[in-house]
Design a protein around this motif. Sequence first.
Motif, PDB file in Angstrom:
ATOM      1  N   SER A  70       9.200  11.125 -30.489  1.00 53.43           N
ATOM      2  CA  SER A  70       8.479  11.366 -29.239  1.00 53.43           C
ATOM      3  C   SER A  70       9.090  12.523 -28.463  1.00 53.43           C
ATOM      4  O   SER A  70       8.549  12.943 -27.430  1.00 53.43           O
ATOM      5  CB  SER A  70       8.488  10.100 -28.368  1.00 53.43           C
ATOM      6  N   PHE A  78      -1.649   7.428 -23.578  1.00 58.10           N
ATOM      7  CA  PHE A  78      -0.906   7.207 -24.807  1.00 58.10           C
ATOM      8  C   PHE A  78       0.238   8.215 -24.875  1.00 58.10           C
ATOM      9  O   PHE A  78       0.228   9.242 -24.197  1.00 58.10           O
ATOM     10  CB  PHE A  78      -1.790   7.320 -26.053  1.00 58.10           C
ATOM     11  N   LYS A  79       1.228   7.891 -25.694  1.00 61.89           N
ATOM     12  CA  LYS A  79       2.421   8.718 -25.833  1.00 61.89           C
ATOM     13  C   LYS A  79       2.321   9.566 -27.086  1.00 61.89           C
ATOM     14  O   LYS A  79       1.981   9.054 -28.162  1.00 61.89           O
ATOM     15  CB  LYS A  79       3.662   7.823 -25.891  1.00 61.89           C
ATOM     16  N   LEU A 121      -8.364   3.062 -30.256  1.00 57.99           N
ATOM     17  CA  LEU A 121      -7.237   3.985 -30.331  1.00 57.99           C
ATOM     18  C   LEU A 121      -7.412   5.079 -31.387  1.00 57.99           C
ATOM     19  O   LEU A 121      -7.262   6.273 -31.069  1.00 57.99           O
ATOM     20  CB  LEU A 121      -5.945   3.205 -30.566  1.00 57.99           C
ATOM     21  N   THR A 154       1.054   9.541 -33.872  1.00 57.65           N
ATOM     22  CA  THR A 154       0.691   9.033 -32.546  1.00 57.65           C
ATOM     23  C   THR A 154      -0.106   7.749 -32.638  1.00 57.65           C
ATOM     24  O   THR A 154       0.083   6.821 -31.836  1.00 57.65           O
ATOM     25  CB  THR A 154      -0.093  10.105 -31.771  1.00 57.65           C
ATOM     26  N   CYS A 158       2.379   4.805 -33.690  1.00 53.52           N
ATOM     27  CA  CYS A 158       3.393   4.446 -32.696  1.00 53.52           C
ATOM     28  C   CYS A 158       2.798   3.955 -31.386  1.00 53.52           C
ATOM     29  O   CYS A 158       3.526   3.406 -30.552  1.00 53.52           O
ATOM     30  CB  CYS A 158       4.317   5.644 -32.440  1.00 53.52           C
ATOM     31  N   ASN A 159       1.513   4.133 -31.180  1.00 56.87           N
ATOM     32  CA  ASN A 159       0.854   3.582 -29.995  1.00 56.87           C
ATOM     33  C   ASN A 159       0.095   2.298 -30.300  1.00 56.87           C
ATOM     34  O   ASN A 159      -0.546   1.745 -29.406  1.00 56.87           O
ATOM     35  CB  ASN A 159      -0.101   4.620 -29.399  1.00 56.87           C
ATOM     36  N   SER A 160       0.176   1.845 -31.530  1.00 58.50           N
ATOM     37  CA  SER A 160      -0.500   0.611 -31.922  1.00 58.50           C
ATOM     38  C   SER A 160       0.500  -0.532 -31.995  1.00 58.50           C
ATOM     39  O   SER A 160       1.482  -0.462 -32.735  1.00 58.50           O
ATOM     40  CB  SER A 160      -1.175   0.795 -33.285  1.00 58.50           C
ATOM     41  N   GLN A 203       3.271  -0.341 -35.091  1.00 58.06           N
ATOM     42  CA  GLN A 203       4.438   0.458 -34.723  1.00 58.06           C
ATOM     43  C   GLN A 203       5.729  -0.053 -35.351  1.00 58.06           C
ATOM     44  O   GLN A 203       6.682   0.706 -35.519  1.00 58.06           O
ATOM     45  CB  GLN A 203       4.588   0.540 -33.206  1.00 58.06           C
ATOM     46  N   CYS A 258       9.507   4.646 -33.788  1.00 56.60           N
ATOM     47  CA  CYS A 258       8.669   5.066 -32.650  1.00 56.60           C
ATOM     48  C   CYS A 258       9.502   5.328 -31.401  1.00 56.60           C
ATOM     49  O   CYS A 258       9.165   4.856 -30.301  1.00 56.60           O
ATOM     50  CB  CYS A 258       7.586   4.024 -32.392  1.00 56.60           C
TER      51      CYS A 258
END
Length: 368
Positions: free
Chosen positions: A153, A193-194, A219, A240, A243-245, A249, A367
């Motif tokens: 990230s 989201f990141k 997503l 992305t 790692c946002n799920s 993740q 993540c």
Amino acid sequence: MRKPHRPVTGNDLLHRNKVLALLLGLPILAFFLLLPALRRGHTSPNSSSGTLPFSADRQPPKLAYLISATRGEGRRVKRLLKSVVENAEVVRFKGPTMMSSTLHAAAILLREAKDWSWFINLDAADYPLISQDDLIHILSFLPRDLNFVEHTSNIGWKEHQRARPIIVDPGLYGSDKTEVFWAKDKRSLPSSFKLFVGSSCVILSWPFLEFCILGWDNLPRTLLMYYTNFLASSEGYFHTVICNSMDFQNTTINHDLRFKMWDDQPRQSPMNLTSEHFSQMVDSGAPFARTFVENSPVLDQIDRELLKKSRGEFTPGGWCLGSSKPRIDTCTVFGKANIIKPTAGSRRLEGLLLKLLDEENFRPRQCK
């Protein structure tokens, strides 16, 4: 009467989907048994037979490969897989067309083939460092929902050179391979989201790709729209999404299983590997390496010393039943597909995975 084995033909090498190559491995073990099983070691390649059979009720996992290449790289791809993909799509690294091509291939695989376990993307600059029998033998000890995605990230310089610019790729709308268009305006970083970035080389599981294609929430589709105007979207989309799920993740291993060397900052393109890097490639334990120039002498060295084959031949495996006489390709006659013959290469990959799955490396690097 036993049916005679027949020689390999060109049609045997082309599957119903030209982006698909299915390879066999061992049955899976539960994840909590993974590290003890690997530490105890697998069947030694130095044993009397060194060949591992399967029973009808113990189906091995399979791999699906997407091989990407551009004009002029046909011979390199032939060396990589001994086939060439037809009806190619317009793909460029700068825009989202590489990502869209990968998703297109994954969608076809989900529709046409129902029993593969992992999806691996390669291109003409990649080359294997171990045999397929070695790779499948070791992957068979892993849970089939794990995903190998190198990610972070900490996007650093990519915020201003990747995330904030807005681009339009004509390749999404036409067949001409023209340059992307840059918009004058910049955009702010998303708040819902990141962002994660990393290597465009991935090894993805069936469940995760099914989520990306047929996602049960918004997503994947939201991020697909965002990355449509993202420079080098293949370096961020899957990273992305996963790692946002909340569902996926914790399935990530922060490594792409490729050996690469860098000679520039900020590490935009890996350097071409030569014989000077051979020992480092071997010691890395990685099953693949990149990048190589066409006909580099180190490729012949890999063939000879690691894959145990000559140029133009297939890498030997448990399925090869041809003559053992010198200068005769043993893989011109094949036997049962559910037989593998791991070699010393599997030990090298085993060592790498033990490091990646160590408690000090595995969870802390997911993540982050």
